[in-house]
Design a protein around this motif. Structure first.
Motif, PDB file in Angstrom:
ATOM      1  N   PHE A 191     -33.248  27.072  43.374  1.00  0.00           N
ATOM      2  CA  PHE A 191     -34.602  27.423  42.952  1.00  0.00           C
ATOM      3  C   PHE A 191     -35.585  26.346  43.422  1.00  0.00           C
ATOM      4  CE2 PHE A 191     -37.782  26.967  39.380  1.00  0.00           C
ATOM      5  CZ  PHE A 191     -38.530  28.087  39.704  1.00  0.00           C
ATOM      6  N   ARG A 192     -36.627  26.777  44.116  1.00  0.00           N
ATOM      7  CA  ARG A 192     -37.662  25.902  44.686  1.00  0.00           C
ATOM      8  C   ARG A 192     -37.127  24.970  45.773  1.00  0.00           C
ATOM      9  NH1 ARG A 192     -42.636  24.289  40.749  1.00  0.00           N
ATOM     10  NH2 ARG A 192     -43.030  26.361  39.901  1.00  0.00           N
ATOM     11  N   ALA A 193     -35.974  25.273  46.309  1.00  0.00           N
ATOM     12  CA  ALA A 193     -35.450  24.547  47.469  1.00  0.00           C
ATOM     13  C   ALA A 193     -35.441  25.501  48.653  1.00  0.00           C
ATOM     14  CB  ALA A 193     -34.051  24.013  47.193  1.00  0.00           C
ATOM     15  N   LEU A 194     -35.211  24.955  49.852  1.00  0.00           N
ATOM     16  CA  LEU A 194     -35.251  25.772  51.060  1.00  0.00           C
ATOM     17  C   LEU A 194     -34.213  26.886  50.988  1.00  0.00           C
ATOM     18  CD1 LEU A 194     -36.547  26.081  53.863  1.00  0.00           C
ATOM     19  CD2 LEU A 194     -34.695  24.649  54.770  1.00  0.00           C
ATOM     20  N   GLY A 195     -34.676  28.107  51.146  1.00  0.00           N
ATOM     21  CA  GLY A 195     -33.786  29.266  51.129  1.00  0.00           C
ATOM     22  C   GLY A 195     -33.442  29.778  49.751  1.00  0.00           C
ATOM     23  N   GLY A 196     -33.897  29.090  48.708  1.00  0.00           N
ATOM     24  CA  GLY A 196     -33.591  29.514  47.354  1.00  0.00           C
ATOM     25  C   GLY A 196     -34.656  30.412  46.764  1.00  0.00           C
ATOM     26  N   ALA A 197     -34.478  30.740  45.486  1.00  0.00           N
ATOM     27  CA  ALA A 197     -35.481  31.541  44.789  1.00  0.00           C
ATOM     28  C   ALA A 197     -36.810  30.799  44.795  1.00  0.00           C
ATOM     29  CB  ALA A 197     -35.022  31.809  43.361  1.00  0.00           C
ATOM     30  N   GLN A 198     -37.877  31.541  45.041  1.00  0.00           N
ATOM     31  CA  GLN A 198     -39.180  30.917  45.228  1.00  0.00           C
ATOM     32  C   GLN A 198     -39.814  30.495  43.905  1.00  0.00           C
ATOM     33  OE1 GLN A 198     -40.746  30.389  48.534  1.00  0.00           O
ATOM     34  NE2 GLN A 198     -38.520  30.552  48.724  1.00  0.00           N
TER      35      GLN A 198
ATOM     36  N   PRO B  96     -38.868  32.240  37.182  1.00  0.00           N
ATOM     37  CA  PRO B  96     -37.467  32.057  36.777  1.00  0.00           C
ATOM     38  C   PRO B  96     -36.931  33.210  35.930  1.00  0.00           C
ATOM     39  CG  PRO B  96     -38.688  30.011  36.520  1.00  0.00           C
ATOM     40  CD  PRO B  96     -39.704  31.081  36.800  1.00  0.00           C
ATOM     41  N   ILE B  97     -37.781  33.769  35.071  1.00  0.00           N
ATOM     42  CA  ILE B  97     -37.357  34.920  34.274  1.00  0.00           C
ATOM     43  C   ILE B  97     -37.054  36.100  35.190  1.00  0.00           C
ATOM     44  CG2 ILE B  97     -38.143  36.654  32.626  1.00  0.00           C
ATOM     45  CD1 ILE B  97     -37.503  34.211  31.138  1.00  0.00           C
ATOM     46  N   TYR B  98     -37.935  36.342  36.141  1.00  0.00           N
ATOM     47  CA  TYR B  98     -37.732  37.446  37.080  1.00  0.00           C
ATOM     48  C   TYR B  98     -36.419  37.285  37.839  1.00  0.00           C
ATOM     49  CZ  TYR B  98     -38.226  40.346  41.214  1.00  0.00           C
ATOM     50  OH  TYR B  98     -37.979  41.250  42.212  1.00  0.00           O
ATOM     51  N   HIS B  99     -36.185  36.100  38.374  1.00  0.00           N
ATOM     52  CA  HIS B  99     -34.967  35.892  39.164  1.00  0.00           C
ATOM     53  C   HIS B  99     -33.721  35.991  38.294  1.00  0.00           C
ATOM     54  CE1 HIS B  99     -37.189  35.080  42.749  1.00  0.00           C
ATOM     55  NE2 HIS B  99     -37.807  34.030  42.237  1.00  0.00           N
ATOM     56  N   ALA B 100     -33.805  35.548  37.047  1.00  0.00           N
ATOM     57  CA  ALA B 100     -32.664  35.671  36.143  1.00  0.00           C
ATOM     58  C   ALA B 100     -32.339  37.142  35.885  1.00  0.00           C
ATOM     59  CB  ALA B 100     -32.959  34.948  34.832  1.00  0.00           C
ATOM     60  N   ILE B 101     -33.373  37.965  35.696  1.00  0.00           N
ATOM     61  CA  ILE B 101     -33.161  39.395  35.474  1.00  0.00           C
ATOM     62  C   ILE B 101     -32.525  40.044  36.706  1.00  0.00           C
ATOM     63  CG2 ILE B 101     -34.384  41.597  35.220  1.00  0.00           C
ATOM     64  CD1 ILE B 101     -36.323  40.133  33.327  1.00  0.00           C
ATOM     65  N   GLN B 102     -33.040  39.705  37.880  1.00  0.00           N
ATOM     66  CA  GLN B 102     -32.478  40.272  39.102  1.00  0.00           C
ATOM     67  C   GLN B 102     -31.034  39.808  39.309  1.00  0.00           C
ATOM     68  OE1 GLN B 102     -34.376  42.631  40.702  1.00  0.00           O
ATOM     69  NE2 GLN B 102     -35.706  42.191  38.973  1.00  0.00           N
ATOM     70  N   TYR B 103     -30.738  38.601  38.892  1.00  0.00           N
ATOM     71  CA  TYR B 103     -29.361  38.076  38.948  1.00  0.00           C
ATOM     72  C   TYR B 103     -28.435  38.919  38.083  1.00  0.00           C
ATOM     73  CZ  TYR B 103     -25.666  34.468  38.439  1.00  0.00           C
ATOM     74  OH  TYR B 103     -24.481  33.763  38.418  1.00  0.00           O
TER      75      TYR B 103
ATOM     76  N   ASP C 161     -26.434  31.417  44.429  1.00  0.00           N
ATOM     77  CA  ASP C 161     -26.885  30.373  45.346  1.00  0.00           C
ATOM     78  C   ASP C 161     -28.402  30.248  45.328  1.00  0.00           C
ATOM     79  OD1 ASP C 161     -26.289  28.480  47.659  1.00  0.00           O
ATOM     80  OD2 ASP C 161     -27.659  29.896  48.610  1.00  0.00           O
ATOM     81  N   ALA C 162     -29.090  31.386  45.267  1.00  0.00           N
ATOM     82  CA  ALA C 162     -30.555  31.357  45.233  1.00  0.00           C
ATOM     83  C   ALA C 162     -31.051  30.708  43.949  1.00  0.00           C
ATOM     84  CB  ALA C 162     -31.110  32.771  45.360  1.00  0.00           C
ATOM     85  N   LEU C 163     -30.361  30.968  42.824  1.00  0.00           N
ATOM     86  CA  LEU C 163     -30.754  30.358  41.561  1.00  0.00           C
ATOM     87  C   LEU C 163     -30.501  28.852  41.572  1.00  0.00           C
ATOM     88  CD1 LEU C 163     -30.988  33.317  40.719  1.00  0.00           C
ATOM     89  CD2 LEU C 163     -29.852  32.729  38.573  1.00  0.00           C
TER      90      LEU C 163
END
Length: 796
Positions: A111-118, A91-98, A106-108
């Motif tokens: 998060f942990r849903a189909l097509g979202g941030a892994q 989550p920290i990584y994806h927040a930084i990339q955001y 949408d990916a955030l």
């Protein structure tokens, strides 16, 4: 806005930087921490749940690295650096990339849903161009070490394309990852190869999945890394603590902090974060009664201030973190031990159960107020609480790491020569044929030969890589002649080491082999130069490194894995060197295509196709299960049609009659027993055919694709197996494989035919091959009996 900093630049050599960079980094740290926690909260408490399962997300593990990762991505990292982020900090990584514009809202929100941030950073599933996938703890860490070796290899072999600036391979790791044995296996290999430009940043929060880490672990850590030539940098105390230590009583306080058991420190942190900060004062005064200066020192702080002081560990203090990273002034490998608090700045801070814990709705509401987030602004990338949004955006845009364009590099395809080597021999094993083919490539000057890099865990000679290594040499940062050769001692192996070598010799550790193959197989997208790695090992030991093999395939690394001996063919060595289930592993592992040729011409066709498949957009890696058993070779023309059928997975070694009652189906080195049984049955069953399966995996994948198309109502084309078996439309099947019988028995279901399946289902024992095949029902007599059973079944 009055009182808030503007983006003022000061000259720093050839580069300008903000006059108060620290303020910007702290503002971004706050936003990163908030977004990561809101992302997890949204997934668990706001987004509708259809299955009722907890989504999770590791809020506490994310909080502990917020400072470290903010400092790295917005200040320290350069474009050429590559990073493996600890799994639970996704989550920290994806927040930084955001914030950098490399990840979308949408990916955030998903998060942990189909097509979202892994859930864990993924090269193949995430949108924000992850450098190294992580997930199974320890593997991503080791990947940076082998990535460093790969970068050195690429820079030495393709100097004309080298930018002159080596990237740092950086792992942000949890302290619990140091419990994984593969970490230490990798460290030893890094020492052998004198690795450079590698940073391991340890989030030393002293808590693991089930509790608190043993006290004084860092002392052992320092010793491990120092023993293999790493520089160790401690980031232990924050600036508030360092100032306090300078005052009367400060050294006694430092000693108390150093000696305080981890579980006690964590408990006091939790109590102080949740309305009982006075616990620090009571405990310190009790333990340090009589120490001059302690009462006066503590009196300078109210309870909240003392809690802030005691939780001001180095890894959660931006200034201390920046100073720590600045100590890495050379390319030596560095280990940073950054003391942090798990769940720092959140209601979960310090609690031993916080690893999988989630903030309640009430706790999140309190945290939201603490972070100054307005209703409706939860997903805003930035706000002007600390400084103007425009200034923050400019600061982010100027971060060295945050350059425009893709981080995934392009690399030109490597042509596979039309005159690909063939093997002419009356009798030879597939393992020996493999060595002959590579040796022939090594003697030539094709671009393909220049891009092949081989590696093996101390079984180079016994897997027939020796001739290739003699041609191409061993890769090493330190050049060294073959001492046996200089001393005129006769040896078949030329073990000269140099930077020009194309073989990487590893110790006996299969995890290292597979992570090395992963790094080499990603050289193109990571470093811009495509390599074609070939790795060899003993077939039964695939299972020892299976986690790392899965990790390599999950990243879409491309390599050719060659294992030998197949099945129980190395009979005298017993069960320790006999394999049963590896074909099922090959069939079940995504991203890996399994082949098991019986003859040298089959192998040549597979390898020729395989080097192209490793480069194809829809391609992948290969697993070749070979044998040390020498077989009489069929005398036939290697036509394109023949090669195509071999690659597709099967061909008729003996054509069947259209009215044949039974067909023999085999795979691999069991071919002589099948041929013997066929000869014995030929007079009574002249139409008996033999289907040679070169890849159960390819046949199964083709059939499974057809099954999926049927389920979706799509048009169905005949599979390769359909077309082959159409030549014997009513035949029952007898399958024979020196492996678990399930590797071929499925063909009966796929073809809708009765099937008798022969294979190995028990651990092996020492014997000669004839006795073992008889004991396990794989000899010609067993095959003949199965044909009789198949015929009897038809009558019944």
């Amino acid at each position: 806005m009055a009182g808030k900093a503007e983006l003022t630049l000061i000259s720093n050599g050839s580069q300008d930087e903000p006059a108060d960079k620290l303020a910007y980094l702290k503002a971004l740290e706050r936003r990163v921490l908030w977004l990561s926690h809101w992302m997890i909260h949204n997934a668990n408490h706001i987004r509708p749940s259809r299955d009722g399962l907890k989504v999770g997300g590791h809020q506490a593990s994310s909080a502990s690295v917020a400072t470290l990762m903010t400092a790295l991505y917005f200040d320290v990292l350069r474009p050429e650096d590559r990073v493996a982020v600890k799994p639970h900090a996704s989550p920290i990584y994806h927040a930084i990339q955001y914030l950098m514009g490399r990840q979308d809202r949408d990916a955030l929100e998903n998060f942990r849903a189909l097509g979202g941030a892994q859930s864990y950073p993924s090269r193949t599933k995430d949108k924000d161009e992850v450098d190294f996938s992580t997930g199974s703890v320890g593997l991503g860490v080791a990947m940076t070490l082998f990535g460093s070796i790969t970068q050195d290899y690429v820079r030495q072999h393709f100097p004309e394309k080298d930018s002159g600036k080596a990237g740092r391979m950086i792992a942000i790791m949890g302290d619990a990852e140091l419990d994984e044995g593969n970490i230490y296996e990798a460290l030893l290999e890094g020492w052998k190869y004198d690795i450079r430009n590698t940073w391991w940043v340890i989030d030393y929060n002293r808590q693991s999945l089930d509790g608190v880490v043993n006290d004084q672990l860092f002392q052992k850590i320092k010793g491990f890394f120092a023993a293999v030539g790493w520089k160790v940098v401690m980031i232990k105390y924050g600036k508030l603590q360092e100032e306090a230590f300078k005052k009367p009583g400060g050294e006694a306080l430092r000693t108390w902090i150093d000696d305080c058991p981890n579980d006690l420190y964590s408990a006091l942190v939790f109590k102080g974060q949740n309305g009982a900060p006075g616990g620090w004062r009571k405990r310190i005064l009790a333990d340090l009664a009589g120490h001059n200066g302690i009462p006066q020192l503590l009196a300078e702080y109210d309870d909240e201030g003392l809690h802030q002081l005691m939780t001001n560990l180095g890894g959660n203090d931006m200034e201390a973190v920046r100073e720590g990273f600045a100590q890495a002034e050379d390319d030596m490998p560095h280990c940073f031990i950054a003391y942090t608090i798990k769940g720092a700045q959140t209601p979960q801070a310090g609690h031993k159960d916080n690893h999988a814990g989630l903030m309640s709705v009430e706790q999140m509401e309190s945290f939201k107020k603490q972070m100054g987030i307005a209703d409706g602004a939860e997903w805003d990338p930035l706000d002007d609480r600390d400084m103007p949004v425009a200034s923050l955006r400019e600061f982010i845009a100027q971060a060295p790491f945050n350059q425009q364009g893709s981080r995934i590099k392009d690399s030109a395809p490597v042509p596979v020569p039309a005159d690909f080597p063939t093997v002419t021999a009356d009798k030879i094993s597939t393992q020996a044929a493999f060595g002959t083919i590579l040796n022939a490539l090594g003697k030539g000057q094709s671009e393909l030969a220049g891009r092949i890099v081989s590696t093996s865990p101390d079984v180079t000679v016994s897997t027939n890589l020796g001739p290739w290594v003699n041609q191409r040499g061993l890769f090493s940062r330190r050049a060294r002649d073959d001492i046996f050769r200089t001393e005129k001692v006769v040896s078949a192996q030329k073990w000269a080491r140099s930077l020009a070598g194309q073989h990487i010799e590893l110790g006996i550790a299969e995890n290292n082999l597979f992570i090395m193959l992963a790094a080499l197989g990603l050289a193109g997208p990571l470093f811009g130069e495509k390599l074609l790695p070939v790795g060899t090992l003993y077939d039964p030991f695939i299972s020892r490194g299976l986690d790392a093999l899965n990790y390599a395939c999950y990243q879409d690394a491309r390599f050719m894995l060659v294992s030998t001996p197949s099945g129980i063919t190395l009979a005298p060595e017993g069960g320790a060197h006999q394999s049963i289930s590896t074909p099922l592993i090959g069939m079940g592992q995504p991203g890996l295509t399994y082949y098991e040729p019986a003859y040298a011409d089959e192998l040549a066709a597979i390898m020729r196709w395989g080097f192209g498949h490793m480069q194809a957009a829809d391609g992948g890696s290969l697993y070749l299960r070979l044998s040390t058993r020498a077989l009489e070779q069929p005398q036939r023309d290697a036509t394109e049609d023949f090669a195509g059928q071999v690659v597709a997975g099967a061909y008729w070694l003996v054509e069947p009659a259209a009215d044949s009652e039974v067909a023999l189906v085999y795979c691999g080195a069991i071919a002589p027993e099948v041929m013997e049984a066929h000869a014995a049955l030929a007079e009574d069953m002249p139409g008996l055919g033999i289907l040679a399966v070169t890849s159960p995996d390819r046949l199964y994948t083709d059939w499974n694709r057809q099954t999926e198309a049927r389920r979706k109502g799509q048009s169905i084309a005949p599979t390769h197996l359909d077309r082959l078996l159409a030549q014997a439309p009513a035949a029952s099947l007898v399958t024979v494989h020196d492996s678990h019988p399930a590797s071929l028995s499925w063909i009966g279901a796929a073809a809708g035919r009765p099937v008798q399946s022969l294979g190995v289902t028990k651990f092996g024992q020492s014997a000669d091959l004839q006795d073992l095949y008889r004991a396990y029902g794989l000899d010609a007599d067993a095959i003949i009996d199965s044909v009789a059973a198949a015929c009897l079944g038809r009558l019944n």
